[in-house]
Design an enzyme around this catalytic site. Structure first.
Site, PDB file in Angstrom:
ATOM      1  N   ARG A   1       0.826  -1.208   0.000  1.00 16.51           N
ATOM      2  CA  ARG A   1       0.000   0.000   0.000  1.00 16.51           C
ATOM      3  C   ARG A   1       0.864   1.265   0.000  1.00 16.51           C
ATOM      4  NH1 ARG A   1      -2.381  -4.086  -0.814  1.00 16.51           N
ATOM      5  NH2 ARG A   1      -4.542  -4.563  -0.269  1.00 16.51           N
TER       6      ARG A   1
ATOM      7  N   GLU B   1       1.962   1.643  -3.475  1.00 20.10           N
ATOM      8  CA  GLU B   1       0.827   2.160  -4.253  1.00 20.10           C
ATOM      9  C   GLU B   1       0.666   3.667  -4.053  1.00 20.10           C
ATOM     10  OE1 GLU B   1      -2.778  -0.412  -4.664  1.00 20.10           O
ATOM     11  OE2 GLU B   1      -3.807   1.304  -3.780  1.00 20.10           O
TER      12      GLU B   1
ATOM     13  N   SER C   1      14.176  15.048   1.796  1.00 20.39           N
ATOM     14  CA  SER C   1      15.221  14.062   2.090  1.00 20.39           C
ATOM     15  C   SER C   1      14.636  12.826   2.767  1.00 20.39           C
ATOM     16  CB  SER C   1      16.268  14.676   3.019  1.00 20.39           C
ATOM     17  OG  SER C   1      17.272  13.714   3.313  1.00 20.39           O
TER      18      SER C   1
END
Lengths: 146, 146, 146, 146, 146, 146, 146, 146, 146, 146
Positions: free
Chosen positions: J87, J90, J113
């Site tokens: 996830r 995704e 960063s």
């Protein structure tokens, strides 16, 4: 005007005028490496530099705007095929663990930034064959603990 | 003794003695970068250097033989994941076409050799954060026409 | 005019005139292999050769300029599918470690350059079926120690 | 005994005796390239050659049996990373379409066999740097129509 | 006219005339499999066959020339997705080692050529569901030793 | 006992007795191709066949149980590298669209099953070089509409 | 007219008329899932269904012909990125071995056909959030032994 | 005890006792699909179920603890090769866009959860060949806007 | 009008008016992150939001319709190359197992939804360099057992 | 002791004592996220923290040394398969371009960063289902021009 069109115009104009990145960088007070990367669309130029570049080349505002735009940095080849570029991939593969050892020995746990970063290319003349000298300079960034 | 076993012994001995690649390179008159790459198994050492390294560390002949062996240079990750090493991959991706432009402008059609090649790593102190300076030096090889 | 357009014009003209790379190479005093690679856009031609090729084929300046341009060497297929080209990939896979053994035994630790490199293709007649003879000739580059 | 064990024994024995593939090939009347490929496990040896190799090295029957076994030819890296081997991959990429043009011009539609195939490696001395000469010799196989 | 345009014209003409590869092959005295592969651009046709095909379909010279051209055989999908084609990929995966065992037992160390190769497709009627019979016929090529 | 151990035992026993798949298949009344695939672990054997195979070879119950087990069919190489197996991959690539055209012309929209499937390998003697004949026989499965 | 153009016309017409696959399927006596897959070009329609669909939507013959054409089923993403589609990929990954265990326990060694196959999608209302119910129905195909 | 060891013990015990997932699920009041996935290590079991499973099989506490552990769900093959599992991958590829169309038409923009998810496998007897019925049931999750 | 055209129009209009996502979000009462994702075509907008956005920008109905359309979420680069986006990929790689440990410790076995999900980006001023604060908020979904 | 052994010991000890990362972080005055990442081997710990962790858990010096070691950060799966980790992949795919737009609008051309970086995970109770809140905090790094 997108970055690709911008690059086409700049590269064509540069060729017509017989200019080099070296000469342009010198005249404009910019590093030839950075200048080339901005004109190839892989770095954005601050407004005053974008203006200076386009005025120098006699190009109009659209080109300056395109130079200013923040680029999305994309490359298509996971492993680059062009021999010149591949050699840098090979250096990252062969010397990657060595660079990790030596940099982290000198600086502690962290990395060399590729963003707060500059690079120069020089020619070192040598009777056995000239040599390419590439100098990379990146800020050391230590890992945080929190 | 294979290269992996050799590296394990050298790295362990180095840690036990509190040595650094910097110190070893200085004492042995070798570049710390090359020295590390040979000890990590990514470069072969000529016999006299292999001997000097093992004598310095008090290791025996097998290790010297392993240092001399011509390595097969293998890396497993097409795209390296360690952040320090990835940044060099990123530089090859972002600046590859720029390096091609600038090097070929200076030298003609050809490449920078990654074989007839040396590299140094330096620390540049800076109040805003120290900087890593990596200097690559490779022979220019022009393409042939025949 | 980019390399692709250049190749299209040259290949069409060559076909119209019933020429072969063999014949062209002989008439122009160039290797048919190098000549084909330059005309297919995978090698840059020095100005006098670019001029000779275009004059020979009755093509204009643009084509010569395109022949001179330093090519970015790109291939799309990590594993080539065309059976003729795949066989060379297969040779690199099957005989790669053998070539490493034999070349490094003869020359020491280093590589055969693919840049300072020439290649010829010959036909060896044989009643059991003619044979293709490919001769590769590359400079040996020893690894540095520093 | 599998091919990997066989290779380990042969390579160790060869090193202990200070032999080279060159010397072994000469003494045994076999090509050093083929001999190395069989000993590395990438070609099967006919019984009399397997016997000759093992007798020459003073090795027993098991090794001969392993040399005779028909190998399953496997390589792990789609794109080889070792610089010496990569250069052959690079040649297949850069010169693949050229080889297709030139071979098919000379022989018609078909391929160079990588099975009915031999290869030699020679050293060409040169004051500017010795050169590696690789000669590939494969039967031309024309495509059928039916 | 490139192979893609050639295929479009032939397939359209074939559909307009209500022809099948079966019928065309029978009328022309060619195998329907080879005929389809040539018309789809994956095999080159010898001049007399190229002529026969185009005359049969009432197409002009350009199409014949395109049929004659030696194709560069390219497929885009490393693993094919179309279910009919995937099943052949699956057979190569599931039965690959079995084919190796059985073919090499019968013929010795070598391969079945995919170049000196023919293939037929037949329908075997069966009350439980008709069956597809694919017959591949390739020359056995023994590995050389040299 | 897993499939790998089972294969090792069967293959060793077969070699010790100087058997071939051909001979075993004939004696056991099984296709040599199916027999080899079951013994290599790529097909499960029904109990009576598993029993017959192990009795024939003088192996015990564990092996029969392992032969009966339903295999998980796994292959590691997306593109197979062994030349014999690669040629079948190449056939799927070069002739895939042709097989689709010809099969679907003969049978309608659907596929050839690789499950309800048999395969034979034969040798066709030929003075110009013997030929491998592979016959695949799979049930045609039409797509449903619902 | 190719499948892509066909899909564009059907989807546009469907949107203009405010139709749903549900409603169309009901009116036409077809499963909405099959209907959508045929209109998206991933299944071919038998002539009478192709005719019914185009008449229902007031589209002409070309669209019916395109619906009838046997599709080449291609998807570009080895791992789908759209979250809805990825979840089905995830189910195949997480539950693949479970499905193998349970199906083969119930049916013996074989597979569920994805060709002799139907699928339905239903909505199950639930106060804690409605649920999607996908029912797949495929013929069991046992492996052959021969 | 890790998940792999747990699976080995459970699967061995199950085989020794001649149990099926069906029978075990029935006796334990659990879905055979979920039960198999937990025993194969792809789902964690709540403590009372872990206890029930191990008591039923006469296994000790360690196994129960391993059943309870939250699994890291890993699969090695981006494209599964086992034919039974591949067919589900094929369904995701062929019917993915169709499922998206039909589900989103019924439910709005969102996905079917693969987490708040259950699945059953049934056998539908059929004289033309039994059929596998897989029923997936996942909560619909609408995309948020915020 | 497809999503790409919609994005082009919105981004151009936004630039001409000197707007920012921040300002637009504030004026429209929407999160700038969600608003940007909808305008970039990676989220669908409910009708009233689509209307509000287009009225605010003075764009017509077509754009609103395109904003409403349920997007197919596709990204081309398995590993993103743009340095800003890559850093999020790196975080998923470096901290993935950590997130799994910490989230599942707090919530039990399950996942954070990426669908029932919101995200905000804030600027935290800092004299040593401003900081980017990204806050992700997703519903926890427990795995089912059944 | 390598990082993997270190992790095994720490995780086992933590489980035996019934500790959580939350509790350990609180007692030790460290963020549970950072603590878990250090103990999983993806971050190095400064000596005093390494000492504090090992004393707290009653582990010896070797573990502290292993905690201090600078890790090589490696992950094997280009696309992670575990649903919780996927996830986040995704999110990087779906929201990557959005994050680029919004961050660069707020901060200028540069990146967040992932090294000068901290992260926290919180639980937000919600009657409709608790929510996971992940807060990432990284220094903004502007691109240089030079």
């Amino acid at each position: 005007m997108d970055k690709q069109q911008m690059t086409d115009i700049i590269v064509t104009t540069k060729a017509e005028r017989g200019l080099t990145w070296e000469k342009m960088g010198e005249d404009l007070g910019m590093s030839p490496v950075w200048l080339a990367s901005a004109c190839l669309g892989m770095n954005g130029a601050p407004p005053e530099k974008a203006m200076a570049i386009t005025e120098y080349l006699g190009l109009d505002q659209d080109v300056a705007k395109a130079l200013e735009a923040f680029p999305t940095k994309v490359w298509d080849q996971t492993v680059p095929t062009d021999p010149l570029i591949y050699r840098f991939y090979e250096i990252a593969g062969v010397y990657g663990p060595t660079l990790k050892e030596v940099i982290q020995e000198k600086f502690g746990d962290g990395i060399m930034s590729a963003i707060d970063f500059t690079m120069e290319v020089d020619k070192q003349e040598d009777p056995k064959g000239d040599r390419v000298v590439v100098t990379m300079n990146g800020k050391f960034l230590p890992y945080k603990h929190w």
